[in-house]
Design a protein around this motif. Structure first.
Motif, short mmCIF file in Angstrom:
data_model
loop_
_atom_site.label_atom_id
_atom_site.label_comp_id
_atom_site.label_asym_id
_atom_site.label_seq_id
_atom_site.Cartn_x
_atom_site.Cartn_y
_atom_site.Cartn_z
N HIS A 176 12.34 -0.25 -20.10
CA HIS A 176 12.04 -1.30 -21.37
C HIS A 176 11.19 -2.23 -21.54
O HIS A 176 11.12 -2.71 -22.80
CB HIS A 176 13.90 -1.28 -22.42
N SER A 180 6.09 -0.94 -22.64
CA SER A 180 6.90 0.38 -23.39
C SER A 180 6.64 1.16 -24.28
O SER A 180 6.46 0.75 -25.68
CB SER A 180 8.06 -1.11 -24.05
N ALA A 182 9.11 2.82 -25.30
CA ALA A 182 9.81 3.10 -26.49
C ALA A 182 10.14 2.59 -27.88
O ALA A 182 9.86 2.75 -29.00
CB ALA A 182 11.47 2.69 -25.83
N HIS A 183 8.19 1.23 -27.28
CA HIS A 183 8.48 0.00 -28.19
C HIS A 183 7.07 0.67 -29.12
O HIS A 183 7.13 0.15 -30.44
CB HIS A 183 8.33 -1.30 -28.00
N GLU A 184 6.21 1.02 -28.17
CA GLU A 184 4.92 1.26 -28.86
C GLU A 184 4.80 2.62 -28.90
O GLU A 184 4.17 3.26 -30.04
CB GLU A 184 3.87 1.05 -27.65
N LEU A 221 17.41 6.44 -27.97
CA LEU A 221 16.03 6.64 -28.80
C LEU A 221 15.68 7.60 -29.58
O LEU A 221 16.88 9.05 -29.45
CB LEU A 221 14.68 6.17 -27.90
#
Length: 287
Positions: A176, A180, A182-184, A221
């Motif tokens: 995280h 990341s 998850a973010h990108e 997620l």
């Protein structure tokens, strides 16, 4: 177990999928134990099995092939090519099929594409992607995939250039904090209908102290499923227990968890995001 759609493919899988890298001698798992663990997983509804020819020099694939037997139609096999060329990848696939004792696999993926240079090699005229396309045209594979541990920009570029059916990416809670996926990557992949498979969920064991929280973080997620490495029946049963009782992590829960583990955000722990597996003192460069 909760099931989720696998991108735009029309299939769905339980949130718990089987990472087969560890059902090998190297991890003190005998062939007999491997066969029992795999069949127990199938009995409990696990259908997605991930492997690769480089896992213990093919032993992971061999043991899956022996374990599946007459149950082959009940499972989805995903294997990989680490070779960046067409010809080398086709040879790799032929060997994988023999070890897996099957005439096809549901999913074949470009393995661990870490850099733009490796992506260019795979996308070249006689690169590995050509092998995946040809194998799909011939019916030897059903779906085309890519995996990435290090740099989300590489996988973002990949799905911008080619309609991959799925992507296997690092989505542990420790991931995280830097580079990341998850973010990108996850938001864009979901926009395009690319199925997302999470990996590195327990961070090569470094998140074992927070085992259930680590699983819950990744499953919370917006992904299709997550592969968890298992080398014992005890690990499988624990994974099944957490999966069957899964509830999404609330925002306050996630914040408290991330505060507890932020000290793990260093290249010694996240070695797949280090400069190299051998050089774990510096982060990989994002060129």
């Amino acid at each position: 177990m909760e099931k989720r759609a696998f991108g735009r493919t029309g299939y769905e899988f339980p949130i718990l999928s089987f990472g087969a890298q560890r059902i090998v001698d190297e991890h003190n798992c005998t062939e007999e134990d491997a066969i029992r663990i795999v069949n127990r997983a199938i009995d409990e509804g696990v259908t997605y099995f991930d492997t690769a020819p480089i896992y213990s020099k093919g032993q992971s694939e061999e043991r899956l092939g022996k374990a599946f037997g007459s149950r082959r139609s009940q499972v989805w096999i995903a294997t990989k090519t680490i070779d960046r060329t067409r010809d080398g990848s086709l040879r790799s696939l032929e060997a994988s099929l023999k070890r897996l004792q099957t005439d096809h696999v549901e999913e074949w993926r470009l393995h661990d594409v870490r850099t733009m240079e490796q992506l260019e090699q795979a996308f070249a005229k006689d690169g590995a992607l050509q092998a995946l396309i040809e194998a799909k045209e011939q019916g030897v594979i059903k779906h085309i995939s890519i995996s990435g541990h290090t740099n989300p920009s590489v996988q973002l570029e990949a799905i911008a250039r080619f309609p991959f059916d799925s992507a296997l990416v690092a989505l542990s809670a420790a991931d995280h904090f830097i580079y990341s996926f998850a973010h990108e990557f996850v938001p864009k992949a979901n926009e395009q209908g690319v199925a997302i498979i999470g990996m590195k969920v327990i961070g090569l064991g470094r998140l074992a102290k927070w085992y259930e929280q680590a699983l819950r973080y990744t499953w919370s997620l917006p992904i299709s499923t997550a592969i968890i490495g298992m080398e014992s029946m005890e690990q499988l049963e624990n994974n099944l227990r957490v999966a069957k009782s899964f509830t999404p992590m609330s925002e306050p829960e996630r914040l408290e968890f991330l505060k507890e583990i932020i000290h793990l955000a260093n290249p010694d722990v996240l070695r797949w995001k280090a400069k190299s597996w051998e050089d774990d003192k510096e982060w990989a460069e994002r060129l």
